[in-house]
Design a protein around this motif. Structure first.
Motif, PDB file in Angstrom:
ATOM      1  N   HIS A 178       0.833  -1.200   0.000  1.00  0.00           N
ATOM      2  CA  HIS A 178       0.000   0.000   0.000  1.00  0.00           C
ATOM      3  C   HIS A 178       0.872   1.256   0.000  1.00  0.00           C
ATOM      4  O   HIS A 178       0.585   2.225  -0.718  1.00  0.00           O
ATOM      5  CB  HIS A 178      -0.908  -0.014   1.226  1.00  0.00           C
ATOM      6  N   ILE A 179       1.938   1.246   0.789  1.00  0.00           N
ATOM      7  CA  ILE A 179       2.852   2.395   0.822  1.00  0.00           C
ATOM      8  C   ILE A 179       3.525   2.566  -0.531  1.00  0.00           C
ATOM      9  O   ILE A 179       3.646   3.685  -1.047  1.00  0.00           O
ATOM     10  CB  ILE A 179       3.892   2.206   1.943  1.00  0.00           C
ATOM     11  N   ALA A 180       3.964   1.446  -1.118  1.00  0.00           N
ATOM     12  CA  ALA A 180       4.613   1.521  -2.433  1.00  0.00           C
ATOM     13  C   ALA A 180       3.645   2.057  -3.488  1.00  0.00           C
ATOM     14  O   ALA A 180       4.033   2.859  -4.355  1.00  0.00           O
ATOM     15  CB  ALA A 180       5.135   0.144  -2.837  1.00  0.00           C
ATOM     16  N   SER A 181       2.392   1.629  -3.425  1.00  0.00           N
ATOM     17  CA  SER A 181       1.392   2.110  -4.385  1.00  0.00           C
ATOM     18  C   SER A 181       1.158   3.608  -4.216  1.00  0.00           C
ATOM     19  O   SER A 181       1.021   4.341  -5.200  1.00  0.00           O
ATOM     20  CB  SER A 181       0.070   1.357  -4.200  1.00  0.00           C
ATOM     21  N   THR A 182       1.125   4.057  -2.948  1.00  0.00           N
ATOM     22  CA  THR A 182       0.949   5.488  -2.700  1.00  0.00           C
ATOM     23  C   THR A 182       2.126   6.281  -3.248  1.00  0.00           C
ATOM     24  O   THR A 182       1.949   7.336  -3.860  1.00  0.00           O
ATOM     25  CB  THR A 182       0.792   5.752  -1.191  1.00  0.00           C
ATOM     26  N   LEU A 183       3.336   5.769  -3.025  1.00  0.00           N
ATOM     27  CA  LEU A 183       4.519   6.437  -3.559  1.00  0.00           C
ATOM     28  C   LEU A 183       4.484   6.501  -5.080  1.00  0.00           C
ATOM     29  O   LEU A 183       4.818   7.527  -5.678  1.00  0.00           O
ATOM     30  CB  LEU A 183       5.782   5.694  -3.106  1.00  0.00           C
ATOM     31  N   ASP A 184       4.049   5.413  -5.685  1.00  0.00           N
ATOM     32  CA  ASP A 184       4.024   5.361  -7.148  1.00  0.00           C
ATOM     33  C   ASP A 184       2.943   6.267  -7.720  1.00  0.00           C
ATOM     34  O   ASP A 184       3.201   7.069  -8.624  1.00  0.00           O
ATOM     35  CB  ASP A 184       3.805   3.916  -7.612  1.00  0.00           C
ATOM     36  N   GLN A 185       1.731   6.157  -7.192  1.00  0.00           N
ATOM     37  CA  GLN A 185       0.595   6.860  -7.796  1.00  0.00           C
ATOM     38  C   GLN A 185       0.500   8.317  -7.351  1.00  0.00           C
ATOM     39  O   GLN A 185       0.218   9.202  -8.161  1.00  0.00           O
ATOM     40  CB  GLN A 185      -0.703   6.124  -7.456  1.00  0.00           C
ATOM     41  N   ASN A 186       0.728   8.573  -6.043  1.00  0.00           N
ATOM     42  CA  ASN A 186       0.518   9.926  -5.522  1.00  0.00           C
ATOM     43  C   ASN A 186       1.769  10.789  -5.532  1.00  0.00           C
ATOM     44  O   ASN A 186       1.683  11.995  -5.357  1.00  0.00           O
ATOM     45  CB  ASN A 186      -0.021   9.867  -4.097  1.00  0.00           C
ATOM     46  N   VAL A 187       2.930  10.164  -5.700  1.00  0.00           N
ATOM     47  CA  VAL A 187       4.179  10.933  -5.706  1.00  0.00           C
ATOM     48  C   VAL A 187       4.870  10.835  -7.060  1.00  0.00           C
ATOM     49  O   VAL A 187       5.012  11.825  -7.777  1.00  0.00           O
ATOM     50  CB  VAL A 187       5.124  10.452  -4.575  1.00  0.00           C
ATOM     51  N   LYS A 188       5.289   9.625  -7.423  1.00  0.00           N
ATOM     52  CA  LYS A 188       6.044   9.463  -8.668  1.00  0.00           C
ATOM     53  C   LYS A 188       5.247   9.902  -9.887  1.00  0.00           C
ATOM     54  O   LYS A 188       5.727  10.692 -10.721  1.00  0.00           O
ATOM     55  CB  LYS A 188       6.470   8.000  -8.821  1.00  0.00           C
ATOM     56  N   GLN A 189       4.013   9.392 -10.017  1.00  0.00           N
ATOM     57  CA  GLN A 189       3.214   9.727 -11.194  1.00  0.00           C
ATOM     58  C   GLN A 189       2.830  11.204 -11.217  1.00  0.00           C
ATOM     59  O   GLN A 189       2.760  11.817 -12.279  1.00  0.00           O
ATOM     60  CB  GLN A 189       1.950   8.851 -11.244  1.00  0.00           C
ATOM     61  N   GLU A 190       2.592  11.772 -10.030  1.00  0.00           N
ATOM     62  CA  GLU A 190       2.296  13.201  -9.967  1.00  0.00           C
ATOM     63  C   GLU A 190       3.499  14.025 -10.415  1.00  0.00           C
ATOM     64  O   GLU A 190       3.359  15.034 -11.112  1.00  0.00           O
ATOM     65  CB  GLU A 190       1.893  13.596  -8.548  1.00  0.00           C
ATOM     66  N   LEU A 191       4.698  13.587 -10.024  1.00  0.00           N
ATOM     67  CA  LEU A 191       5.905  14.294 -10.442  1.00  0.00           C
ATOM     68  C   LEU A 191       6.094  14.201 -11.950  1.00  0.00           C
ATOM     69  O   LEU A 191       6.495  15.175 -12.607  1.00  0.00           O
ATOM     70  CB  LEU A 191       7.125  13.718  -9.718  1.00  0.00           C
ATOM     71  N   ILE A 192       5.810  13.016 -12.517  1.00  0.00           N
ATOM     72  CA  ILE A 192       5.911  12.850 -13.978  1.00  0.00           C
ATOM     73  C   ILE A 192       4.914  13.765 -14.680  1.00  0.00           C
ATOM     74  O   ILE A 192       5.242  14.441 -15.670  1.00  0.00           O
ATOM     75  CB  ILE A 192       5.670  11.376 -14.361  1.00  0.00           C
TER      76      ILE A 192
END
Length: 378
Positions: A178-192
């Motif tokens: 869940h933490i990894a998904s949050t990092l991917d979707q809410n942080v990494k993808q937002e940065l992209i």
């Protein structure tokens, strides 16, 4: 083969357990697959959004940057139109892929519902079989009467230790995912997405100031959302807990945060510590704050209460926590009713691992009462 191994009920219990493991494994695999597909779907949405904005930019290039005084360049115009058509084709391909992905996710979610029903049914069957087996053993060897101390909801027989350990590992893996998904979707993808918006912003600053201001505002809001997501992740990783501070300060700070976020609810809380200079192991500090937080989160999420009473007792040998709310209560079979990844299951398994005791009761009159205690082992 012993008589116990030849017992038909033991054979049925073993078969039920293996079937349960099979369906549970498929259920978890499908859950992970759906999460991976949803991540792909999110990435597709980002690509579609980026292409749509790029297409709009080409439209602006044809319409906004030219006027009656602009020189006519047929080659440039044709090149822009061809590029626009290519983008339209790419967009259509991405939208088709998105539709196929959504259909696949819908099918998997139907399968997940089916497997979840099988797992729940097998769990209930396993408990019934175990009840019959334990009942037979108790008839042969009556157990002595126990006192009124808080008891575990389930038996702590020797073969269940591995089961509890397995459950805790599953819960930890679920939290990590869940933490990894949050990092991917809410942080990494937002940065992209923000990087793509910055590329668009460079062009808009020279062509359309009004749209540039809107894009800049979107980037600002997105940055704030990223910061909120990071704060949530840091909180879930206990980064905000300072183990150098007294444990009662940590608990009082937690309670004050709930008073601030839920002013509609009266929170009457006390934390008594017998030793002012007590030094608890860091694992105890982290787990205690986590468990109190879990109970309060459940109160404000499910109970519809407007008053909560909490009492925490801490000594060098034992920690005892009592929390009551005046809400709607909780069913007796709350462990069966809630999802395996729920906070209550995590609370139950954590208490078990700490060699403690847990009791949760409730009804419409008395609300919900949660009490747990565990020894401090150094």
């Amino acid at each position: 083969m012993t008589n116990e191994e030849m017992n038909p009920l033991n054979i049925i219990e073993e078969a039920n357990s293996k079937t349960l493991d099979y369906f549970n494994r498929i259920y978890l695999n499908n859950l992970e697959l759906v999460q991976e597909l949803k991540t792909e779907l999110f990435e597709l949405d980002v690509q579609i959004e980026t292409l749509e904005k790029t297409r709009d930019l080409y439209s602006c290039h044809l319409d906004n940057r030219r006027n009656v005084f602009s020189p006519i360049n047929i080659d440039e115009s044709n090149s822009t139109i061809n590029r626009g058509r290519q983008i339209e084709k790419q967009l259509q391909d991405l939208k088709d892929a998105k539709q196929r992905l959504e259909n696949r996710i819908a099918e998997l979610e139907q399968d997940i519902t089916f497997y979840k029903e099988q797992v729940e049914m097998l769990l209930k069957a396993g408990k019934c079989i175990h009840t019959v087996l334990v009942g037979n053993k108790q008839e042969d060897h009556p157990l002595p009467a126990e006192d009124d101390a808080i008891e575990f909801i389930e038996t702590t027989k020797e073969e269940s230790i591995s089961h509890h350990g397995y459950n805790l590992l599953m819960l930890e893996d679920y939290e990590h995912y869940h933490i990894a998904s949050t990092l991917d979707q809410n942080v990494k993808q937002e940065l992209i997405t923000n990087l793509n918006k910055m590329d668009v912003l460079k062009w808009l600053l020279h062509s359309d100031i009004a749209r540039a201001k809107i894009t800049l505002e979107e980037l600002h809001n997105s940055s704030n959302a990223i910061l909120d997501s990071i704060d949530t992740i840091l909180d879930s990783l206990n980064y905000n807990i300072d183990i150098k501070q007294p444990i009662w300060d940590q608990i009082n700070k937690l309670i004050d945060s709930y008073r601030t976020s839920h002013p509609e609810c009266i929170i009457d809380a006390t934390c008594d510590c017998t030793e002012h200079d007590i030094q608890l192991p860091s694992v105890i500090t982290f787990r205690l704050v986590d468990m109190i937080k879990e109970v309060f989160d459940n109160v404000f999420k499910h109970s519809n209460a407007n008053k909560v009473t909490a009492k925490v007792f801490i000594s060098s040998r034992l920690i005892d926590v009592y929390i009551n709310d005046n809400g709607v209560g909780i069913p007796e079979d709350y462990l069966d009713c809630s999802n395996w990844s729920s906070g209550l299951h995590k609370l139950y398994e954590t208490i078990y691992q700490l060699d403690g005791k847990l009791q949760i009761t409730g009804d419409l009159i008395s609300g919900t009462n949660v009490r747990f205690s565990f020894p401090i082992k150094k």
